[in-house]
Design a protein around this motif. Structure first.
Motif, PDB file in Angstrom:
ATOM      1  N   LEU A   1       0.822  -1.202   0.000  1.00  0.00           N
ATOM      2  CA  LEU A   1       0.000   0.000   0.000  1.00  0.00           C
ATOM      3  C   LEU A   1       0.857   1.253   0.000  1.00  0.00           C
ATOM      4  O   LEU A   1       0.619   2.190  -0.778  1.00  0.00           O
ATOM      5  N   ARG A   2       1.860   1.280   0.862  1.00  0.00           N
ATOM      6  CA  ARG A   2       2.700   2.476   0.940  1.00  0.00           C
ATOM      7  C   ARG A   2       3.498   2.676  -0.344  1.00  0.00           C
ATOM      8  O   ARG A   2       3.664   3.806  -0.804  1.00  0.00           O
ATOM      9  N   ALA A   3       3.978   1.589  -0.939  1.00  0.00           N
ATOM     10  CA  ALA A   3       4.699   1.710  -2.209  1.00  0.00           C
ATOM     11  C   ALA A   3       3.790   2.214  -3.312  1.00  0.00           C
ATOM     12  O   ALA A   3       4.206   3.007  -4.172  1.00  0.00           O
ATOM     13  N   LEU A   4       2.530   1.799  -3.303  1.00  0.00           N
ATOM     14  CA  LEU A   4       1.574   2.236  -4.317  1.00  0.00           C
ATOM     15  C   LEU A   4       1.229   3.714  -4.164  1.00  0.00           C
ATOM     16  O   LEU A   4       1.117   4.449  -5.153  1.00  0.00           O
ATOM     17  N   LEU A   5       1.083   4.160  -2.924  1.00  0.00           N
ATOM     18  CA  LEU A   5       0.722   5.559  -2.694  1.00  0.00           C
ATOM     19  C   LEU A   5       1.875   6.510  -2.972  1.00  0.00           C
ATOM     20  O   LEU A   5       1.653   7.668  -3.345  1.00  0.00           O
ATOM     21  N   ARG A   6       3.107   6.048  -2.785  1.00  0.00           N
ATOM     22  CA  ARG A   6       4.262   6.921  -2.958  1.00  0.00           C
ATOM     23  C   ARG A   6       4.371   7.458  -4.382  1.00  0.00           C
ATOM     24  O   ARG A   6       4.893   8.548  -4.603  1.00  0.00           O
ATOM     25  N   SER A   7       3.905   6.702  -5.354  1.00  0.00           N
ATOM     26  CA  SER A   7       4.027   7.113  -6.757  1.00  0.00           C
ATOM     27  C   SER A   7       2.695   7.531  -7.349  1.00  0.00           C
ATOM     28  O   SER A   7       2.479   7.431  -8.552  1.00  0.00           O
ATOM     29  N   SER A   8       1.783   7.999  -6.516  1.00  0.00           N
ATOM     30  CA  SER A   8       0.466   8.401  -7.013  1.00  0.00           C
ATOM     31  C   SER A   8      -0.054   9.577  -6.199  1.00  0.00           C
ATOM     32  O   SER A   8       0.447   9.875  -5.110  1.00  0.00           O
ATOM     33  N   LEU A   9      -1.067  10.231  -6.742  1.00  0.00           N
ATOM     34  CA  LEU A   9      -1.732  11.331  -6.036  1.00  0.00           C
ATOM     35  C   LEU A   9      -2.839  10.746  -5.171  1.00  0.00           C
ATOM     36  O   LEU A   9      -4.030  10.957  -5.412  1.00  0.00           O
ATOM     37  N   SER A  10      -2.447  10.011  -4.160  1.00  0.00           N
ATOM     38  CA  SER A  10      -3.389   9.328  -3.281  1.00  0.00           C
ATOM     39  C   SER A  10      -2.957   9.489  -1.835  1.00  0.00           C
ATOM     40  O   SER A  10      -1.779   9.696  -1.538  1.00  0.00           O
ATOM     41  N   VAL A  11      -3.914   9.388  -0.935  1.00  0.00           N
ATOM     42  CA  VAL A  11      -3.651   9.453   0.497  1.00  0.00           C
ATOM     43  C   VAL A  11      -4.645   8.526   1.178  1.00  0.00           C
ATOM     44  O   VAL A  11      -5.804   8.414   0.758  1.00  0.00           O
ATOM     45  N   ALA A  12      -4.190   7.791   2.207  1.00  0.00           N
ATOM     46  CA  ALA A  12      -5.018   6.747   2.811  1.00  0.00           C
ATOM     47  C   ALA A  12      -5.152   6.939   4.310  1.00  0.00           C
ATOM     48  O   ALA A  12      -4.227   7.407   4.984  1.00  0.00           O
ATOM     49  N   VAL A  13      -6.321   6.554   4.825  1.00  0.00           N
ATOM     50  CA  VAL A  13      -6.588   6.458   6.265  1.00  0.00           C
ATOM     51  C   VAL A  13      -7.003   5.022   6.546  1.00  0.00           C
ATOM     52  O   VAL A  13      -7.956   4.513   5.946  1.00  0.00           O
ATOM     53  N   VAL A  14      -6.277   4.367   7.455  1.00  0.00           N
ATOM     54  CA  VAL A  14      -6.508   2.957   7.789  1.00  0.00           C
ATOM     55  C   VAL A  14      -6.846   2.867   9.270  1.00  0.00           C
ATOM     56  O   VAL A  14      -6.129   3.422  10.111  1.00  0.00           O
ATOM     57  N   THR A  15      -7.934   2.181   9.608  1.00  0.00           N
ATOM     58  CA  THR A  15      -8.276   1.942  11.005  1.00  0.00           C
ATOM     59  C   THR A  15      -8.019   0.472  11.333  1.00  0.00           C
ATOM     60  O   THR A  15      -8.320  -0.412  10.530  1.00  0.00           O
ATOM     61  N   ILE A  16      -7.470   0.220  12.523  1.00  0.00           N
ATOM     62  CA  ILE A  16      -7.121  -1.128  12.969  1.00  0.00           C
ATOM     63  C   ILE A  16      -7.533  -1.284  14.429  1.00  0.00           C
ATOM     64  O   ILE A  16      -7.241  -0.402  15.254  1.00  0.00           O
ATOM     65  N   PRO A  17      -8.217  -2.381  14.793  1.00  0.00           N
ATOM     66  CA  PRO A  17      -8.582  -2.614  16.202  1.00  0.00           C
ATOM     67  C   PRO A  17      -7.377  -3.086  17.007  1.00  0.00           C
ATOM     68  O   PRO A  17      -7.249  -4.268  17.345  1.00  0.00           O
ATOM     69  N   SER A  18      -6.490  -2.175  17.350  1.00  0.00           N
ATOM     70  CA  SER A  18      -5.230  -2.543  18.011  1.00  0.00           C
ATOM     71  C   SER A  18      -5.444  -3.125  19.395  1.00  0.00           C
ATOM     72  O   SER A  18      -4.606  -3.890  19.889  1.00  0.00           O
ATOM     73  N   HIS A  19      -6.553  -2.780  20.057  1.00  0.00           N
ATOM     74  CA  HIS A  19      -6.789  -3.302  21.402  1.00  0.00           C
ATOM     75  C   HIS A  19      -7.074  -4.802  21.395  1.00  0.00           C
ATOM     76  O   HIS A  19      -7.022  -5.452  22.449  1.00  0.00           O
ATOM     77  N   LEU A  20      -7.352  -5.363  20.217  1.00  0.00           N
ATOM     78  CA  LEU A  20      -7.592  -6.800  20.109  1.00  0.00           C
ATOM     79  C   LEU A  20      -6.351  -7.571  19.685  1.00  0.00           C
ATOM     80  O   LEU A  20      -6.343  -8.801  19.731  1.00  0.00           O
ATOM     81  N   ILE A  21      -5.305  -6.851  19.264  1.00  0.00           N
ATOM     82  CA  ILE A  21      -4.074  -7.499  18.829  1.00  0.00           C
ATOM     83  C   ILE A  21      -3.176  -7.687  20.047  1.00  0.00           C
ATOM     84  O   ILE A  21      -2.712  -6.721  20.655  1.00  0.00           O
ATOM     85  N   GLN A  22      -2.929  -8.928  20.412  1.00  0.00           N
ATOM     86  CA  GLN A  22      -2.198  -9.227  21.646  1.00  0.00           C
ATOM     87  C   GLN A  22      -0.688  -9.190  21.463  1.00  0.00           C
ATOM     88  O   GLN A  22       0.036  -8.996  22.438  1.00  0.00           O
ATOM     89  N   ASP A  23      -0.222  -9.355  20.249  1.00  0.00           N
ATOM     90  CA  ASP A  23       1.218  -9.317  19.981  1.00  0.00           C
ATOM     91  C   ASP A  23       1.640  -7.860  19.802  1.00  0.00           C
ATOM     92  O   ASP A  23       1.444  -7.263  18.743  1.00  0.00           O
ATOM     93  N   ARG A  24       2.221  -7.262  20.836  1.00  0.00           N
ATOM     94  CA  ARG A  24       2.569  -5.847  20.787  1.00  0.00           C
ATOM     95  C   ARG A  24       3.732  -5.579  19.835  1.00  0.00           C
ATOM     96  O   ARG A  24       3.838  -4.500  19.246  1.00  0.00           O
ATOM     97  N   ALA A  25       4.632  -6.570  19.691  1.00  0.00           N
ATOM     98  CA  ALA A  25       5.731  -6.395  18.742  1.00  0.00           C
ATOM     99  C   ALA A  25       5.197  -6.307  17.324  1.00  0.00           C
ATOM    100  O   ALA A  25       5.670  -5.506  16.505  1.00  0.00           O
ATOM    101  N   LEU A  26       4.185  -7.103  17.009  1.00  0.00           N
ATOM    102  CA  LEU A  26       3.560  -7.045  15.689  1.00  0.00           C
ATOM    103  C   LEU A  26       2.853  -5.717  15.482  1.00  0.00           C
ATOM    104  O   LEU A  26       2.921  -5.123  14.396  1.00  0.00           O
ATOM    105  N   MET A  27       2.209  -5.218  16.530  1.00  0.00           N
ATOM    106  CA  MET A  27       1.537  -3.925  16.419  1.00  0.00           C
ATOM    107  C   MET A  27       2.548  -2.809  16.191  1.00  0.00           C
ATOM    108  O   MET A  27       2.296  -1.848  15.463  1.00  0.00           O
TER     109      MET A  27
END
Length: 401
Positions: free
Chosen positions: A274-300
């Motif tokens: 996603l980030r590679a795709l946006l870097r070469s285009s006139l685009s901007v993204a907002v992503v929401t993630i339920p981080s309170h449900l992700i137990q692996d903090r290193a992954l978060m």
């Protein structure tokens, strides 16, 4: 010694030898002019508004085109969803194109909930004062609610007439008119329409299908800056990408189900693409993630580093802080996890780290949290990681957390 024949009869200026040079005067490059954008005063990056003016300030003036904003959802996904709707509503008013992807509610459900833009340029007296006015004066005040330059325009044109402005205000107690919303080109991605029912390959296939769909829209609609079809004669525009609740079970992901998910690479691989795709285009993204449900903090932490901006929302709803008198004026806390480093060595950090948000009757806003001096100092120590200072403060002041 006789002068050469080719210089006889010439003035001294004409006799000077002429040397060719490859030096060219450097001219200032022309800035891209797109409605609803402005260049950053810090690094010259093209910015768009999130729709929330206080959030724009925290992010250094707005969202840079070609970047990703990560929003860690609150427990009930109420306020994170609201910021996403602000972001999309700003795109409608600025006549930007939208790409909305969901897995539970359909994208149309989110678009139908967009807040209505506030077009009043002239302050109107309070409702209590309206009841005392005569009928003729009441009609004149009703006509003044919309600015004079919008008064004779159709509904859609009046809403879009000020699209060249950077940032608008919205009334969350009302939804956007259908005519205004339909004037914007929207690209919708509903996961059940693209992927078969959950299976072993569903976790990877869902993100692959989403990335392919977004890439197709960017290439087909001319947002790709590297494509040959992107010409100077074509009017440029911005694509706003809203991706709701990635990483949840609804996307077929197991990040929220296990301490050590087997497909932890699926979301991070998608964010790389996603980030590679946006870097070469006139685009901007907002992503929401339920981080309170992700137990692996290193992954978060890895997910956060794969985004450019990152904020987290902590709602007071259902917690002890909801009835705490210290937080009676607020609905939750906001944490700035990460700000981008674009064209600079050091990023612009917000002045204060003790931030809170509140939802008024018509508006969502972010403010500095006003606490007693003792408690404010302790909160600052927590943000700096001074655990020894926190323990000392709690022991001497008897503060409860």
């Amino acid at each position: 010694m006789a002068a050469p024949m080719n210089t006889v009869g010439k003035t001294p200026a004409e006799r000077l030898p002429v040397y060719s040079t490859s030096f060219q005067k450097k001219t200032r490059s022309k800035l891209i002019s797109i409605p609803g954008t402005r260049p950053s005063v810090q690094n010259g990056q093209l910015l768009v508004s999130t729709g929330v003016t206080s959030l724009d300030y925290l992010l250094g003036g707005g969202l840079a085109v070609g970047t990703v904003l990560l929003i860690e959802e609150d427990r009930y996904d109420s306020y994170s969803r609201m910021i996403l709707k602000y972001f999309l509503a700003e795109g409608v008013v600025c006549r930007h194109e939208l790409f909305v992807a969901t897995a539970q509610d359909t994208p149309d459900d989110i678009l139908q909930e967009l807040p209505a833009p506030i077009l009043d340029d002239i302050a109107v007296p309070k409702p209590v004062e309206h009841s005392r006015l005569t009928g003729e004066l009441q009609e004149s005040l009703d006509a003044m609610k919309i600015a004079w330059r919008y008064q004779n325009l159709p509904k859609v044109q009046s809403a879009l007439a000020s699209s060249s402005r950077f940032g608008h205000y919205y009334d969350v107690s009302k939804t956007m008119e259908v005519e205004i919303r339909q004037a914007t080109k929207c690209h919708l991605f509903y996961l059940p329409d693209h992927v078969t029912p959950p299976s072993t390959a569903h976790r990877v296939e869902s993100y692959s299908a989403l990335l392919r769909s977004l890439q197709e829209v960017i290439h087909r609609e001319g947002f790709d800056l590297a494509a040959p079809m992107f010409s100077q004669s074509k009017s440029r525009n911005i694509l706003r990408v809203g991706l709701h609740s990635l990483g949840s079970v609804l996307w077929g992901d197991d990040l929220c189900c296990h301490d050590k998910p087997r497909h932890s690479h699926a979301l991070t691989t998608f964010l790389y693409g996603l980030r590679a795709l946006l870097r070469s285009s006139l685009s901007v993204a907002v992503v929401t993630i339920p981080s309170h449900l992700i137990q692996d903090r290193a992954l978060m932490g890895s997910i956060t580093r794969l985004c450019d901006n990152a904020i987290a929302l902590e709602s007071f709803k259902g917690s002890e802080r909801e009835t705490n008198p210290l937080y009676k004026d607020y609905h939750g806390l906001l944490y700035v996890r990460q700000v981008p480093h674009l064209n600079c060595l050091a990023s612009q950090l917000p002045d204060h780290k003790d931030l809170a948000f509140k939802l008024k009757r018509k508006q969502f806003s972010i403010e500095r949290l006003h606490l007693p001096p003792d408690l404010s100092e302790t909160v600052s120590r927590v943000s700096r990681g001074d655990l020894a200072g926190v323990a000392s403060a709690c022991g001497s002041k008897n503060l409860d957390f």
